[in-house]
Design an enzyme around this catalytic site. Structure first.
Site, PDB file in Angstrom:
ATOM      1  N   GLY A 248     -15.357   3.215   3.773  1.00  0.00           N
ATOM      2  CA  GLY A 248     -14.000   3.740   3.594  1.00  0.00           C
ATOM      3  C   GLY A 248     -13.392   3.281   2.343  1.00  0.00           C
ATOM      4  N   GLN A 249     -14.201   2.828   1.350  1.00  0.00           N
ATOM      5  CA  GLN A 249     -13.648   2.212   0.030  1.00  0.00           C
ATOM      6  C   GLN A 249     -13.506   3.640  -0.785  1.00  0.00           C
ATOM      7  OE1 GLN A 249     -15.927  -0.517  -1.976  1.00  0.00           O
ATOM      8  NE2 GLN A 249     -14.359  -0.978  -3.481  1.00  0.00           N
TER       9      GLN A 249
ATOM     10  N   HIS B  94     -10.360  -5.026  -3.067  1.00  0.00           N
ATOM     11  CA  HIS B  94      -9.079  -5.825  -2.498  1.00  0.00           C
ATOM     12  C   HIS B  94      -9.197  -6.117  -1.150  1.00  0.00           C
ATOM     13  CE1 HIS B  94      -9.572  -1.191  -2.481  1.00  0.00           C
ATOM     14  NE2 HIS B  94      -9.032  -1.275  -1.175  1.00  0.00           N
TER      15      HIS B  94
ATOM     16  N   ASP C  81       0.983  -1.325   0.059  1.00  0.00           N
ATOM     17  CA  ASP C  81      -0.034   0.074   0.039  1.00  0.00           C
ATOM     18  C   ASP C  81       0.866   1.252   0.078  1.00  0.00           C
ATOM     19  OD1 ASP C  81      -3.068   0.514   1.083  1.00  0.00           O
ATOM     20  OD2 ASP C  81      -1.952   2.407   1.094  1.00  0.00           O
TER      21      ASP C  81
HETATM   22  P1  5GP Z   1      -9.743   1.287  -0.020  1.00  0.00           P
HETATM   23  O1  5GP Z   1      -9.909   2.550   0.794  1.00  0.00           O
HETATM   24  O2  5GP Z   1     -10.359   1.474  -1.443  1.00  0.00           O
HETATM   25  O3  5GP Z   1     -10.203   0.189   0.918  1.00  0.00           O
HETATM   26  O4  5GP Z   1      -8.097   1.280   0.016  1.00  0.00           O
HETATM   27  C1  5GP Z   1      -7.464   1.883  -1.063  1.00  0.00           C
HETATM   28  C2  5GP Z   1      -5.892   1.658  -0.800  1.00  0.00           C
HETATM   29  O5  5GP Z   1      -5.213   1.952  -2.014  1.00  0.00           O
HETATM   30  C3  5GP Z   1      -5.444   2.884   0.221  1.00  0.00           C
HETATM   31  O6  5GP Z   1      -5.075   2.158   1.420  1.00  0.00           O
HETATM   32  C4  5GP Z   1      -4.452   3.597  -0.541  1.00  0.00           C
HETATM   33  O7  5GP Z   1      -3.376   3.963   0.299  1.00  0.00           O
HETATM   34  C5  5GP Z   1      -4.092   2.617  -1.597  1.00  0.00           C
HETATM   35  N1  5GP Z   1      -3.708   3.387  -2.866  1.00  0.00           N
HETATM   36  C6  5GP Z   1      -4.123   4.531  -3.286  1.00  0.00           C
HETATM   37  N2  5GP Z   1      -3.685   4.732  -4.387  1.00  0.00           N
HETATM   38  C7  5GP Z   1      -2.575   3.818  -4.554  1.00  0.00           C
HETATM   39  C8  5GP Z   1      -1.331   3.518  -5.672  1.00  0.00           C
HETATM   40  O8  5GP Z   1      -1.225   4.247  -6.530  1.00  0.00           O
HETATM   41  N3  5GP Z   1      -0.519   2.520  -5.323  1.00  0.00           N
HETATM   42  C9  5GP Z   1      -0.632   1.689  -4.256  1.00  0.00           C
HETATM   43  N4  5GP Z   1       0.424   0.864  -4.033  1.00  0.00           N
HETATM   44  N5  5GP Z   1      -1.656   1.939  -3.225  1.00  0.00           N
HETATM   45  C10 5GP Z   1      -2.525   3.023  -3.572  1.00  0.00           C
END
Ligand code: 5GP
Ligand code: ZN
Length: 114
Positions: free
Chosen positions: A93-94, A100, A30
């Site tokens: 929080g998505q 994922h 992440d």
């Molecule tokens: P969500 O909030 O959708 O469950 O998680 C998305 C995750 O993707 C977040 O923890 C954020 O830090 C991570 N993330 C966002 N953009 C990028 C990116 O460009 N590369 C990587 N490796 N992680 C990312």
């Protein structure tokens, strides 16, 4: 899904280092880690969220979970413990609408989450 960040990472359009890959998924660090280990396990198939997952998608998710379990055992942090999280939609929080599993480890996790 041309505009999906994780599809671009999976296709290599956005260069990333995969810490794990198999026929169904990739895993990478992440960008904003919340723990010493913070990985994202992402299916190669674009599935928007748990909320939209159909029966076929659940077959993929089931296999992914089994592989993640093995990964944690092989990497040696399953005994100490770890957390798997799926954020679903806005209040969950998505931020990225390509499903994922977050895997966080390496410190004591708290409950309830913030
Ligand atoms: P969500 O909030 O959708 O469950 O998680 C998305 C995750 O993707 C977040 O923890 C954020 O830090 C991570 N993330 C966002 N953009 C990028 C990116 O460009 N590369 C990587 N490796 N992680 C990312
Ligand atoms: Zn996608």
């Amino acid at each position: 899904m041309n505009d999906c960040l994780f599809c671009k990472i999976i296709s290599g359009e956005i260069p990333s280092k995969f810490v794990y890959e198999d026929d169904l998924m990739v895993a990478f660090n992440d960008i904003n880690p919340q723990a010493p280990i913070h990985l994202l396990f992402v299916p190669k198939k674009h599935i928007e969220s748990l909320d939209t997952a159909d029966e076929n998608d659940f077959e993929i998710l089931k296999k992914m979970l089994k592989s993640i379990k093995k990964y944690a055992q092989n990497e040696g942090f399953s005994e100490d413990g770890y957390r798997i999280v799926i954020n679903v939609n806005k209040m969950g929080g998505q931020e990225v609408y390509h499903i994922h599993f977050h895997l966080v480890a390496g410190r004591q996790m708290q409950w309830p989450p913030g």
